[in-house]
Design a protein around this motif. Structure first.
Motif: not given
Length: 113
Positions: A5-10, A12-26, A102-107
């Motif tokens: 419900p909060l959004g797409t789970r990021l 660690p180490g997985a690269l996500v590519a996408d587009n956003v607009t003001m009306a359609m945030p991610k 966007l990528e989430l990087q673990a320690p």
């Protein structure tokens, strides 16, 4: 198929590519713990992004402007217990979509760099 419900789970180490607009945030869901420095690595391909980070007590946002790569440290607190939060990306202006990676990087992944 499980939905978050909060959004797409990021992950660690997985690269996500996408587009956003003001009306359609991610919105992305992140889970971090206090075992080290967690970072979001952001590459803007085109445009300016407004980024709202999780666990930020002031609820402030920042603007990423044409930086080839930006590392955003996530405040994790002192506990080893996992914390769940959201990252929201929105286009800074309404004229054109903003593309990004966007990528989430673990320690542990940062220490190897």
């Amino acid at each position: 198929q499980q939905t978050h419900p909060l959004g797409t789970r990021l992950l660690p180490g997985a690269l996500v590519a996408d587009n956003v607009t003001m009306a359609m945030p991610k919105t992305y869901e992140v889970e971090v713990d206090g075992t080290g420095r967690w970072q979001l690595r952001l590459w803007e391909c085109y445009g300016h992004l407004r980024v709202n980070l999780p666990f930020n007590s002031s609820n402030s946002s920042l603007i990423a402007r044409h930086a080839p790569s930006v590392g955003l440290e996530l405040p994790t607190g002192q506990s080893d217990k996992p914390r769940l939060g959201t990252v929201e990306l929105t286009a800074f202006s309404g004229q054109v979509p903003v593309s990004y990676q966007l990528e989430l990087q673990a320690p542990s992944s940062q220490e190897k760099d």
